[in-house]
Design a protein around this motif. Structure first.
Motif, PDB file in Angstrom:
ATOM      1  N   SER A   1      77.332  -4.817   3.371  1.00 27.28           N
ATOM      2  CA  SER A   1      76.761  -4.716   2.022  1.00 27.28           C
ATOM      3  C   SER A   1      75.236  -4.759   1.974  1.00 27.28           C
ATOM      4  O   SER A   1      74.639  -4.123   1.098  1.00 27.28           O
ATOM      5  N   PRO A   2      74.532  -5.489   2.864  1.00 29.83           N
ATOM      6  CA  PRO A   2      73.075  -5.607   2.700  1.00 29.83           C
ATOM      7  C   PRO A   2      72.342  -4.282   2.886  1.00 29.83           C
ATOM      8  O   PRO A   2      72.872  -3.328   3.466  1.00 29.83           O
TER       9      PRO A   2
ATOM     10  N   TYR B   1      65.229 -13.426   5.941  1.00 25.47           N
ATOM     11  CA  TYR B   1      65.526 -14.820   6.280  1.00 25.47           C
ATOM     12  C   TYR B   1      66.593 -15.389   5.353  1.00 25.47           C
ATOM     13  O   TYR B   1      67.508 -16.094   5.806  1.00 25.47           O
ATOM     14  N   GLN B   2      66.485 -15.095   4.056  1.00 24.31           N
ATOM     15  CA  GLN B   2      67.522 -15.544   3.127  1.00 24.31           C
ATOM     16  C   GLN B   2      68.869 -14.938   3.479  1.00 24.31           C
ATOM     17  O   GLN B   2      69.899 -15.629   3.475  1.00 24.31           O
ATOM     18  N   LEU B   3      68.880 -13.640   3.781  1.00 28.58           N
ATOM     19  CA  LEU B   3      70.140 -12.962   4.086  1.00 28.58           C
ATOM     20  C   LEU B   3      70.819 -13.567   5.303  1.00 28.58           C
ATOM     21  O   LEU B   3      72.010 -13.905   5.262  1.00 28.58           O
TER      22      LEU B   3
ATOM     23  N   ASN C   1      70.761  -7.786  -1.446  1.00 32.34           N
ATOM     24  CA  ASN C   1      70.640  -6.634  -2.354  1.00 32.34           C
ATOM     25  C   ASN C   1      69.736  -7.062  -3.506  1.00 32.34           C
ATOM     26  O   ASN C   1      70.203  -7.458  -4.559  1.00 32.34           O
ATOM     27  N   LYS C   2      68.437  -6.943  -3.303  1.00 32.18           N
ATOM     28  CA  LYS C   2      67.456  -7.682  -4.099  1.00 32.18           C
ATOM     29  C   LYS C   2      66.783  -6.886  -5.211  1.00 32.18           C
ATOM     30  O   LYS C   2      65.888  -7.407  -5.870  1.00 32.18           O
ATOM     31  N   ASN C   3      67.146  -5.620  -5.407  1.00 28.51           N
ATOM     32  CA  ASN C   3      66.593  -4.906  -6.557  1.00 28.51           C
ATOM     33  C   ASN C   3      67.656  -3.997  -7.161  1.00 28.51           C
ATOM     34  O   ASN C   3      68.698  -3.748  -6.540  1.00 28.51           O
TER      35      ASN C   3
ATOM     36  N   HIS D   1      73.034  -3.091   7.902  1.00 32.05           N
ATOM     37  CA  HIS D   1      74.244  -3.740   8.388  1.00 32.05           C
ATOM     38  C   HIS D   1      73.861  -4.844   9.367  1.00 32.05           C
ATOM     39  O   HIS D   1      72.997  -4.648  10.218  1.00 32.05           O
ATOM     40  N   ILE D   2      74.528  -5.985   9.252  1.00 31.98           N
ATOM     41  CA  ILE D   2      74.254  -7.127  10.120  1.00 31.98           C
ATOM     42  C   ILE D   2      75.489  -7.413  10.973  1.00 31.98           C
ATOM     43  O   ILE D   2      76.581  -7.622  10.449  1.00 31.98           O
TER      44      ILE D   2
END
Length: 501
Positions: free
Chosen positions: A380-381, A388-390, A313-315, A271-272
């Motif tokens: 969501s992350p 860095y992308q997020l 959410n990269k995978n 969470h960010i």
């Protein structure tokens, strides 16, 4: 930094130099190395897989030290990033002095420095993770006149042998104390090391997830940070993950930041929390209520939510966490203190009540400004994110909210104050957009919304192309539907992405 912050700083480099890290010079770094018997220097930088890479230098003499701090070194970009071709792959890495910290694991006294990438012409690499985030931050300030700050809630599982002592209740580990929580001491050691590298920690605790499987205990923990400049937030999360893994290796534990490691158990999110600051003042509240600027910020995230998953959410396992009836979100909406929404406005200190004095009647009244603590949280992350992308993507989304003519209307339409998964709220649920359910779907959403990310020259087209290609390569459009009820197949996927990010 104030004098008190300098004096009590946990980072030995800051404590020794008695300077704000942002004021560190090359001369400061050399002086620290010389006067503290440092024998090696590590350059560290993020690769395309989201992990820190390391280049070691043994210090031969002062001239050599001055050379590497001034000129950096060459690296093979094609081995670090999939979107860089081997024919033109040479890059430079240059250390950023503000990031200096002593390696807590090295037997040989070693100073670590995070680096920035530069291209063959000596310009910042347009598609590098760190520079993309810097461009996003600068564009946000240019458009809004405010500084974008962020912090993360870093969730992870610690896995060790089950000795059968003081068993914890399955999925009831939230804020548990020892001896039912087995990894509190390990987490505290992690926090100490992270603070020594410059990480600004808010607190740590055990999390909901805990279970036993095949003679092993899986215990979920969380370390949460304080809001800092968004560029610093990414750096400290990156270093924190590196520290947790290294310390676990020394203890003989296994660690995973994976979003999902088995069915029916809590997954790990990232969470960010975000806020906007101007002249040292938090701009998220106006007379004790969420400000219109904060609502614009939220509207931007509502608009770009489908494509933010491409960074956070990269995978494929990330989308096994984003399912209904869990605390992870599936719908594009926001609300107050509601953990089923995508963007949550957490409980703030806006009641204007001196709770400290109520709890401690002997304490004099105080006028502490509690509004500084208000943030909004993107839920969501997860641990598969490229940090860095997020954070760059979230920065772009929040800036976009100020560029949308109908931002306040979007914020109003996407606000919910009920549990949207309750049967009586079915009609409200049907009105909300859904998050993507696979890497491939996220890639489609990013492709459809890429123009916003490329505005102000923040995300390079090459980086967007690379992210889309990477996500589509998983070929997982129907994976969740195909294997959700097949434990053996699911476990194979879990093992494949166990050490993500």
């Amino acid at each position: 930094m104030t004098q008190a912050e300098l004096q009590m700083n946990a980072n030995p480099v800051v404590a020794f130099l008695q300077k704000d890290p942002r004021e560190f010079t090359k001369a400061d770094i050399i002086r620290y190395i010389e006067e503290n018997d440092i024998h090696m220097v590590n350059f560290m930088y993020p690769g395309g897989d989201g992990k820190l890479k390391t280049l070691n230098f043994v210090l031969n003499n002062r001239v050599y030290l001055d050379t590497i701090l001034t000129c950096g070194e060459r690296v093979d970009g094609s081995s670090l990033f999939s979107f860089i071709q081997a024919g033109s792959s040479d890059l430079y890495v240059l250390p950023r002095f503000a990031t200096a910290f002593v390696d807590p694991f090295a037997e040989i006294p070693t100073l670590c420095l995070l680096c920035s990438y530069f291209d063959k012409d000596g310009n910042p690499l347009a598609s590098s993770p760190e520079y993309t985030l810097r461009k996003a931050s600068e564009a946000f300030t240019k458009v809004t006149g405010m500084e974008f700050q962020a912090m993360g809630e870093l969730e992870y599982y610690v896995i060790t042998e089950d000795e059968g002592m003081f068993p914890a209740i399955d999925q009831r580990g939230y804020h548990e104390s020892a001896p039912y929580a087995k990894m509190n001491a390990f987490r505290q050691e992690c926090m100490k090391c992270i603070a020594q590298t410059g990480g600004q920690i808010k607190y740590g605790h055990s999390e909901v997830g805990n279970f036993s499987l095949n003679g092993m205990i899986y215990e979920q923990n969380e370390i949460e940070f304080l809001p800092v400049r968004v560029e610093d937030a990414a750096d400290q999360l990156m270093v924190a993950k590196w520290i947790i893994r290294n310390l676990a290796y020394e203890y003989g534990y296994n660690i995973t930041f994976a979003p999902k490691i088995t069915t029916g158990k809590a997954g790990s999110g990232l969470h960010i929390h975000m806020r906007m600051v101007k002249d040292g003042r938090n701009m998220m509240l106006d007379n004790g209520k969420l400000s219109d600027d904060a609502r614009r910020m939220i509207a931007g995230m509502m608009e770009l939510a489908p494509s933010i998953t491409a960074f956070g959410n990269k995978n494929p396992m990330a989308y096994f966490r984003l399912v209904p009836h869990q605390e992870a979100p599936t719908n594009v909406c926001w609300g107050d203190r509601n953990r089923s929404v995508l963007v949550r406005v957490p409980l703030g200190w806006s009641a204007n009540v001196d709770m400290c004095r109520l709890a401690n009647p002997q304490t004099p009244a105080n006028d502490f400004d509690t509004t500084q603590k208000q943030t909004v949280e993107m839920r969501s992350p997860d641990g598969s994110a490229d940090l860095y992308q997020l954070l760059a993507g979230l920065c772009v989304a929040c800036r976009h909210g100020f560029e949308m003519e109908n931002a306040l209307e979007v914020a109003e339409k996407t606000y919910v104050n009920v549990n949207i998964h309750d049967k009586e709220n079915e009609s409200r649920l049907a009105q909300l957009a859904q998050l993507p359910d696979s890497c491939e779907a996220s890639a489609d959403c990013l492709d459809a919304q890429r123009k916003v990310y490329e505005e102000h020259d923040v995300f390079s087209p090459a980086m967007i192309d690379g992210i889309i290609a990477q996500l589509k390569s998983f070929n997982d459009r129907s994976l969740r539907a195909n294997i959700s009820d097949k434990p053996t197949e699911l476990q194979k996927q879990v093992e494949l992405y166990f050490h993500c990010g």
